[in-house]
Structures are given as C-alpha cells and as structure tokens.
Design an enzyme around this catalytic site. Structure first.
Site, PDB file in Angstrom:
ATOM      1  N   GLY A   1     -10.821  -3.069   3.303  1.00  0.00           N
ATOM      2  CA  GLY A   1     -11.403  -1.988   4.094  1.00  0.00           C
ATOM      3  C   GLY A   1     -10.943  -1.980   5.547  1.00  0.00           C
ATOM      4  O   GLY A   1     -11.365  -1.135   6.338  1.00  0.00           O
TER       5      GLY A   1
ATOM      6  N   THR B   1      -8.381  -3.337  -0.401  1.00  0.00           N
ATOM      7  CA  THR B   1      -8.980  -4.619  -0.755  1.00  0.00           C
ATOM      8  C   THR B   1      -9.989  -5.073   0.288  1.00  0.00           C
ATOM      9  O   THR B   1     -11.047  -5.587  -0.043  1.00  0.00           O
ATOM     10  CB  THR B   1      -7.865  -5.681  -0.933  1.00  0.00           C
ATOM     11  OG1 THR B   1      -7.058  -5.271  -2.029  1.00  0.00           O
ATOM     12  CG2 THR B   1      -8.422  -7.061  -1.219  1.00  0.00           C
TER      13      THR B   1
ATOM     14  N   ASP C   1       0.805  -1.224   0.000  1.00  0.00           N
ATOM     15  CA  ASP C   1       0.000   0.000   0.000  1.00  0.00           C
ATOM     16  C   ASP C   1       0.839   1.276   0.000  1.00  0.00           C
ATOM     17  O   ASP C   1       0.433   2.306   0.537  1.00  0.00           O
ATOM     18  CB  ASP C   1      -0.961   0.015   1.213  1.00  0.00           C
ATOM     19  CG  ASP C   1      -1.872  -1.193   1.213  1.00  0.00           C
ATOM     20  OD1 ASP C   1      -2.192  -1.685   0.123  1.00  0.00           O
ATOM     21  OD2 ASP C   1      -2.262  -1.637   2.310  1.00  0.00           O
TER      22      ASP C   1
ATOM     23  N   GLN D   1       2.057  -6.066  -3.153  1.00  0.00           N
ATOM     24  CA  GLN D   1       2.468  -6.180  -1.746  1.00  0.00           C
ATOM     25  C   GLN D   1       3.741  -5.349  -1.524  1.00  0.00           C
ATOM     26  O   GLN D   1       3.911  -4.358  -2.203  1.00  0.00           O
ATOM     27  CB  GLN D   1       2.687  -7.652  -1.335  1.00  0.00           C
ATOM     28  CG  GLN D   1       1.398  -8.460  -1.229  1.00  0.00           C
ATOM     29  CD  GLN D   1       0.826  -8.896  -2.568  1.00  0.00           C
ATOM     30  OE1 GLN D   1       1.487  -9.573  -3.327  1.00  0.00           O
ATOM     31  NE2 GLN D   1      -0.396  -8.525  -2.855  1.00  0.00           N
TER      32      GLN D   1
ATOM     33  N   ALA E   1      -3.919  -7.806  -3.698  1.00  0.00           N
ATOM     34  CA  ALA E   1      -3.471  -6.437  -3.978  1.00  0.00           C
ATOM     35  C   ALA E   1      -4.669  -5.524  -4.212  1.00  0.00           C
ATOM     36  O   ALA E   1      -5.700  -5.949  -4.714  1.00  0.00           O
ATOM     37  CB  ALA E   1      -2.588  -6.433  -5.220  1.00  0.00           C
ATOM     38  N   GLY E   2      -4.502  -4.268  -3.837  1.00  0.00           N
ATOM     39  CA  GLY E   2      -5.491  -3.236  -4.169  1.00  0.00           C
ATOM     40  C   GLY E   2      -4.697  -2.008  -4.549  1.00  0.00           C
ATOM     41  O   GLY E   2      -4.067  -1.386  -3.688  1.00  0.00           O
ATOM     42  N   HIS E   3      -4.643  -1.697  -5.832  1.00  0.00           N
ATOM     43  CA  HIS E   3      -3.834  -0.568  -6.311  1.00  0.00           C
ATOM     44  C   HIS E   3      -4.765   0.553  -6.762  1.00  0.00           C
ATOM     45  O   HIS E   3      -5.558   0.383  -7.677  1.00  0.00           O
ATOM     46  CB  HIS E   3      -2.923  -1.028  -7.464  1.00  0.00           C
ATOM     47  CG  HIS E   3      -1.877  -2.014  -7.017  1.00  0.00           C
ATOM     48  ND1 HIS E   3      -0.944  -2.557  -7.853  1.00  0.00           N
ATOM     49  CD2 HIS E   3      -1.631  -2.550  -5.790  1.00  0.00           C
ATOM     50  CE1 HIS E   3      -0.164  -3.375  -7.166  1.00  0.00           C
ATOM     51  NE2 HIS E   3      -0.560  -3.398  -5.910  1.00  0.00           N
TER      52      HIS E   3
ATOM     53  N   LYS F   1       1.805   2.217  -5.046  1.00  0.00           N
ATOM     54  CA  LYS F   1       2.372   1.683  -6.300  1.00  0.00           C
ATOM     55  C   LYS F   1       1.455   1.983  -7.493  1.00  0.00           C
ATOM     56  O   LYS F   1       1.910   2.394  -8.554  1.00  0.00           O
ATOM     57  CB  LYS F   1       2.571   0.155  -6.184  1.00  0.00           C
ATOM     58  CG  LYS F   1       3.548  -0.243  -5.071  1.00  0.00           C
ATOM     59  CD  LYS F   1       3.617  -1.736  -4.903  1.00  0.00           C
ATOM     60  CE  LYS F   1       2.409  -2.391  -4.296  1.00  0.00           C
ATOM     61  NZ  LYS F   1       2.107  -2.005  -2.902  1.00  0.00           N
ATOM     62  N   GLY F   2       0.136   1.753  -7.285  1.00  0.00           N
ATOM     63  CA  GLY F   2      -0.821   1.952  -8.380  1.00  0.00           C
ATOM     64  C   GLY F   2      -0.756   3.366  -8.917  1.00  0.00           C
ATOM     65  O   GLY F   2      -0.640   3.595 -10.120  1.00  0.00           O
TER      66      GLY F   2
HETATM   67  P1  GDP Z   1      -0.752   0.342  -3.509  1.00  0.00           P
HETATM   68  O1  GDP Z   1      -1.316  -0.951  -3.056  1.00  0.00           O
HETATM   69  O2  GDP Z   1       0.715   0.454  -3.247  1.00  0.00           O
HETATM   70  O3  GDP Z   1      -1.088   0.684  -4.940  1.00  0.00           O
HETATM   71  O4  GDP Z   1      -1.439   1.462  -2.605  1.00  0.00           O
HETATM   72  P2  GDP Z   1      -3.002   1.566  -2.221  1.00  0.00           P
HETATM   73  O5  GDP Z   1      -3.744   2.049  -3.395  1.00  0.00           O
HETATM   74  O6  GDP Z   1      -3.465   0.318  -1.567  1.00  0.00           O
HETATM   75  O7  GDP Z   1      -2.948   2.629  -1.055  1.00  0.00           O
HETATM   76  C1  GDP Z   1      -2.449   3.896  -1.248  1.00  0.00           C
HETATM   77  C2  GDP Z   1      -3.554   4.907  -0.906  1.00  0.00           C
HETATM   78  O8  GDP Z   1      -3.008   6.196  -0.799  1.00  0.00           O
HETATM   79  C3  GDP Z   1      -4.601   5.012  -1.999  1.00  0.00           C
HETATM   80  O9  GDP Z   1      -5.828   5.365  -1.420  1.00  0.00           O
HETATM   81  C4  GDP Z   1      -4.072   6.143  -2.867  1.00  0.00           C
HETATM   82  O10 GDP Z   1      -5.107   6.827  -3.571  1.00  0.00           O
HETATM   83  C5  GDP Z   1      -3.481   7.041  -1.830  1.00  0.00           C
HETATM   84  N1  GDP Z   1      -2.307   7.822  -2.248  1.00  0.00           N
HETATM   85  C6  GDP Z   1      -1.312   7.489  -3.096  1.00  0.00           C
HETATM   86  N2  GDP Z   1      -0.359   8.450  -3.107  1.00  0.00           N
HETATM   87  C7  GDP Z   1      -0.769   9.382  -2.240  1.00  0.00           C
HETATM   88  C8  GDP Z   1      -0.208  10.631  -1.779  1.00  0.00           C
HETATM   89  O11 GDP Z   1       0.872  11.040  -2.152  1.00  0.00           O
HETATM   90  N3  GDP Z   1      -0.940  11.323  -0.843  1.00  0.00           N
HETATM   91  C9  GDP Z   1      -2.149  10.887  -0.371  1.00  0.00           C
HETATM   92  N4  GDP Z   1      -2.770  11.624   0.533  1.00  0.00           N
HETATM   93  N5  GDP Z   1      -2.689   9.734  -0.775  1.00  0.00           N
HETATM   94  C10 GDP Z   1      -2.009   8.998  -1.684  1.00  0.00           C
HETATM   95  P1  IMO Z   2      -0.865  -4.187  -2.261  1.00  0.00           P
HETATM   96  O1  IMO Z   2      -0.357  -4.724  -3.580  1.00  0.00           O
HETATM   97  C1  IMO Z   2      -1.017  -4.606   2.063  1.00  0.00           C
HETATM   98  C2  IMO Z   2      -1.025  -8.672   3.668  1.00  0.00           C
HETATM   99  C3  IMO Z   2      -2.277  -9.139   4.366  1.00  0.00           C
HETATM  100  C4  IMO Z   2      -1.681 -10.121   5.352  1.00  0.00           C
HETATM  101  C5  IMO Z   2      -0.556 -10.757   4.562  1.00  0.00           C
HETATM  102  C6  IMO Z   2      -0.936 -12.068   3.890  1.00  0.00           C
HETATM  103  O2  IMO Z   2      -2.157  -3.481  -2.332  1.00  0.00           O
HETATM  104  O3  IMO Z   2       0.221  -3.413  -1.593  1.00  0.00           O
HETATM  105  P2  IMO Z   2      -2.464 -12.786   1.857  1.00  0.00           P
HETATM  106  O4  IMO Z   2      -3.843 -12.375   1.477  1.00  0.00           O
HETATM  107  O5  IMO Z   2      -1.430 -12.438   0.835  1.00  0.00           O
HETATM  108  O6  IMO Z   2      -2.373 -14.198   2.303  1.00  0.00           O
HETATM  109  O7  IMO Z   2      -2.139 -11.909   3.171  1.00  0.00           O
HETATM  110  O8  IMO Z   2      -0.202  -9.824   3.559  1.00  0.00           O
HETATM  111  N1  IMO Z   2      -1.233  -8.170   2.296  1.00  0.00           N
HETATM  112  C7  IMO Z   2      -1.182  -6.871   1.953  1.00  0.00           C
HETATM  113  N2  IMO Z   2      -1.039  -5.779   2.722  1.00  0.00           N
HETATM  114  N3  IMO Z   2      -1.098  -4.488   0.733  1.00  0.00           N
HETATM  115  C8  IMO Z   2      -1.213  -5.573  -0.052  1.00  0.00           C
HETATM  116  O9  IMO Z   2      -1.150  -5.519  -1.405  1.00  0.00           O
HETATM  117  C9  IMO Z   2      -1.324  -6.844   0.563  1.00  0.00           C
HETATM  118  N4  IMO Z   2      -1.469  -8.107   0.096  1.00  0.00           N
HETATM  119  C10 IMO Z   2      -1.397  -8.907   1.170  1.00  0.00           C
HETATM  120  O10 IMO Z   2      -2.943  -8.079   4.998  1.00  0.00           O
HETATM  121  O11 IMO Z   2      -1.105  -9.430   6.426  1.00  0.00           O
HETATM  122 MG    MG Z   3      -2.856  -1.669  -1.833  1.00  0.00          MG
END
Ligand code: GDP
Ligand code: IMO
Ligand code: MG
Length: 431
Positions: A310, A308, A18, A232, A44-46, A21-22
């Site tokens: 919440g 992913t 998190d 991840q 993953a949730g990007h 990356k997305g």
């Molecule tokens: P990922 O899994 O690495 O792609 O990251 P996620 O999407 O799960 O979580 C990152 C969260 O932070 C998302 O809600 C993005 O919209 C948000 N985000 C990304 N970059 C920034 C930033 O520079 N500032 C803020 N406030 N939010 C950001």
């Molecule tokens: P993105 O790509 C944050 C965490 C889970 C758990 C552990 C194992 O959005 O960064 P799993 O479902 O893989 O068996 O869970 O890894 N986890 C993540 N935490 N971002 C993710 O992906 C994750 N994918 C898995 O919360 O602790």
């Molecule tokens: Mg994520």
C-alpha cells in the site's frame, strides 16, 4: 504462444516491478497450458481485474482464473504458508476448483525470516532498501547458505527439528544486531504468528507437491505450451539491478531457467513489459523521478500505491536507456506497454533518451553505476488528450499515441505487441 515447438515463453517486467504483469498474464493465459512462477515470493503483488472484481495474487501464478490451465510454483520461488493460505482461501470463494502444483524444491519463508528482514532493515537506517518485509532476503540467504527448508520437507519426520534449529540460528542473528526486545512479526507477537504459520502448513502440504522441473520439461515434450511469469522487474534483479537496492532473486529471463529447471535452449518468446512511464517503490536510484505536484499527478492518475504494501510508488517519466538495458539482459523479442491510459490527459509527455554526466553523453546505463550525478535528457512529445476507452487497435488510436509508440519502437528496435489501456482484462490493444 511461442512459434517454436517445445519451448517455454517468458513474460517479465523491464522496470522496477508493478508493470502490470498480472493483468497481461491473465490476458494471455488462454493461449497456454501451463503458467509458472519462477522466482520471488509474496513480495510480489499481481493484480487482475475482470467482471468488476479485483484480485491481488502474491505467490500464485496469474493464470489461476482460467480453466484447463495448470498453474505451477517453481523451485525458484519462496513461499510463506500464512500468505499462501490466505490466497487459497480467497480463491476458493471465487472458484469451484483450482489447478496448482508446487515444487518440492521451493523454499519456505519462516516467521523468523520475516523477523530478520525487519532487523536488517532497521539496522540499515537511512540506507534501508525499502523491503516489503516479507522475509524474502533472509529466505534466499538461507537457501544459498544451504540451511534453508524446502516445501517438500514439510512431510518429513525431522521437519520440526529443522525448523527449530533454523529458528534458533535466526534468533542468535537477531540478537547479534542488538534486537533482544520482544520479537514481533509485522506487529504480531512472534509466538502468535508462529502458531498461525504452523496452522497454515497443512494447506501447503495438501497441495500437489512435485518435482516441477520434471513436470515442466515433460509438458514441453508432450507439446504443451508454457508461459513463465516473472515477478518484480529487471531493475530489481540481484545481479543487474540497482544493487544493493534490489530484491534477492534473478528476475531476468535466465532466472526462468534456474527457477523452473529449463535449459536455456528451451526458452521461446520473451515478452518484456513496461509502463508508459516509470514507478519504483522502496529506496534506490530513479533518475527520471518526478517530485512534488508532477509526481503526485502521475501517482494519482495511475493509482500508484503498492499492491502488497500500500506504499505510495515513486513516479517519473519513461527511461529509455534503462529500458534498452533491460531488453538487452532479457533477450526480449516483443514489448508490451501498459497504463497508456494514465497519460490520457497530459498536454505533453517527456521521455528520457539519454543522460549526461560531466557533459558526457550516456545512452546505455549499467544500473549499478552511481546515478546521483546523472542528468536525464528528455524528448518532449505531444500528449493525445483523449480517452482510449473505445480504442481497440493502434490504427484507431490518436496520432500522438501512435507517435509515442513509434518513438519507443525506433529507439529500442523492437515492436510493441500489446498496449494495455486500463486495468480490466478487456482493456487491451493487440497489434
Ligand atoms: P504487477 O506486479 O506487474 O502485476 O503489477 P501490479 O498489479 O502491482 O500493479 C499494476 C497496477 O496497475 C494494478 O493496480 C493493475 O490493476 C493496474 N493496471 C494494469 N494495467 C493497467 C492499464 O493499462 N491501465 C491502468 N490504468 N491500470 C492498469
Ligand atoms: P511485483 O512482482 C515492486 C521492491 C521493494 C524493495 C525491493 C526489495 O508486484 O512487481 P524485497 O521485499 O524483495 O526484499 O524488497 O524490491 N519490490 C518490489 N517492487 N514490485 C514488486 O513485485 C516488488 N517486490 C519487491 O519495494 O524496494
Ligand atoms: Mg506488483
């Protein structure tokens, strides 16, 4: 783009996922011809934000919203057809066409993989990993046990037989854990979910299924630029993360070689992305975690709730020894810092420079060590107390932000190349 010809660049997370990356892949996509996912799956949730829209991708690479780019799901990825179909359906509402290839060698997540994920987690009790319960661990287990089912098999005549025999094996495994009440997947009756799964398969088999290792190597040979998108984060890597509180794939740069069929000599730039602080969702060690009001403040300002699941993310200060460990494992060449804006209103900001255990100083932490008695030691820096809304270069930034970045660069001995200052595509500072 890589300064080296015919090599693939890699962008991956240096913390517990998190990191943003997305968003950053979406920002960098115009520089590339191919964006490829190499591991993980719908755990993953990007998140991508542009034109007042917010989209969360789970299996599909984050380059999908740009024209003239091929998106590729590599062999190292595990795919749930139900989640995949949902993603495609919501993309179809946004885009008139999408360019997506899928490796025939990627593996399928079966409904019974999700069932087993829940059974294993329940069996772990207080030691549960905090899995996303998407069936990731059991799907990779079957891949390693050589009983998994690949996406390319969907079109083969014995697909149904393979499916049934693997499902029966899973039922026996679930029963061995004493799980013999009505089977359910994510609160849905198993049979109902299974029907949905079969209904969704068509969407997957209608996609272009390819030998992605051949596609990607030919792309490089033909002078196309490739960015591999990690899922991840490094501290969730199955070998180097905080085992057993990890995911079931290799999230580090080497994972891009395996998950795409790229030789190590074909890796160019490695971009390591980290938040200006730390978060973790799920169980496991987190030495700089903040509890109570301080943790809540970061969580609320950073909107730290899982993309992913919440779930509220655990929050804490930036951990430099952990970051240095991640940089070492990945051969990072350029750093990307996200969510700087979340710290805008902080009077002071702490940053962990080392740990102490029994009065001994530890600077580089192998993340599988027992971290319970580890005491983080912090340097306190002054906050910038300003909005970064109108800042588009580091030169224009508040002095305190420059100091924060410089402190990190001096410690890690690498440049911070990009700084993200908000969730939108446009909110980025490039050096
Ligand atoms: P990922 O899994 O690495 O792609 O990251 P996620 O999407 O799960 O979580 C990152 C969260 O932070 C998302 O809600 C993005 O919209 C948000 N985000 C990304 N970059 C920034 C930033 O520079 N500032 C803020 N406030 N939010 C950001
Ligand atoms: P993105 O790509 C944050 C965490 C889970 C758990 C552990 C194992 O959005 O960064 P799993 O479902 O893989 O068996 O869970 O890894 N986890 C993540 N935490 N971002 C993710 O992906 C994750 N994918 C898995 O919360 O602790
Ligand atoms: Mg994520």
């Amino acid at each position: 783009m890589s300064e080296y010809n015919n090599k693939a660049d890699v962008l991956l997370g240096l913390q517990w996922g998190d990191e943003g990356k997305g968003k950053v892949v979406d920002v960098l996509t115009p520089k590339y011809n191919v964006i490829a996912r190499f591991q993980g799956g719908p755990n993953a949730g990007h998140t991508l934000e542009f034109d007042n829209k917010k989209i969360i991708l789970h299996t599909i690479p984050s380059g999908i919203f740009h024209n003239n780019v091929t998106n590729l799901i590599g062999n190292g990825v595990v795919i749930d057809p139900v989640i995949f179909r949902e993603e495609i359906n919501s993309l179809n509402k946004e885009m008139s066409s999408i360019s997506l290839l899928i490796s025939k060698k990627s593996h399928l997540i079966l409904p019974s993989h999700r069932l087993l994920d829940a059974v294993y987690e329940r069996n772990k009790g207080n030691n549960k990993i905090g899995s996303t319960l998407k069936g990731i661990g059991p799907a990779y287990t079957d891949k390693a046990a050589r009983v998994g089912i690949r996406t390319g098999s969907i079109v083969e005549p014995d697909f149904r037989d393979k499916y049934e025999s693997l499902k029966q094996l899973h039922f026996r495994q679930a029963s061995a854990f004493g799980y013999d009440d009505k089977f359910e997947v994510g609160g849905v009756d198993f049979c109902e979910y299974e029907k949905l799964w079969f209904d969704s398969l068509g969407m997957l088999s209608d996609m272009q299924l390819v030998n992605s290792e051949v596609f990607i190597n030919r792309s490089l040979q033909n002078g196309n630029s490739v960015l591999a998108e990690g899922a991840q984060g490094t501290l969730l890597d199955i070998d180097f993360g905080s085992y057993p509180y990890v995911t079931s794939s290799n999230t580090v740069t080497a994972g891009a070689c395996i998950g795409l069929g790229l030789a190590p000599t074909k890796i160019g730039e490695v971009f390591g992305i980290f938040k200006a602080y730390c978060t973790r969702v799920g169980g496991g060690p987190f030495p700089t975690e903040l509890f109570g009001e301080k943790g809540d403040e970061l969580r609320n300002k950073g909107k730290e709730f899982g993309s992913t699941t919440g779930r509220p993310r655990r929050c804490g200060w930036l951990d430099l020894p952990a970051l240095k460990y991640a940089v070492m494992l990945n051969g990072v060449k350029k750093l990307i810092m996200t969510k700087a804006d979340v710290l805008n209103s902080f009077e002071s900001i702490k940053i962990c420079t080392h740990y102490e255990i029994d009065n001994k100083k530890i600077e580089l932490i192998p993340y599988n060590m027992d971290t319970k008695n580890l005491k983080p030691v912090y340097k306190t820096l002054k906050g910038w107390k300003k909005s970064l809304e109108t800042v588009d270069s580091l030169e224009q930034s508040p002095e305190e932000l420059k100091d924060y970045v410089k402190f990190i660069e001096d410690y890690i001995e690498l440049p911070v190349w990009l700084i993200s200052t908000g969730p939108d595509r446009k909110q980025i500072i490039q050096r």
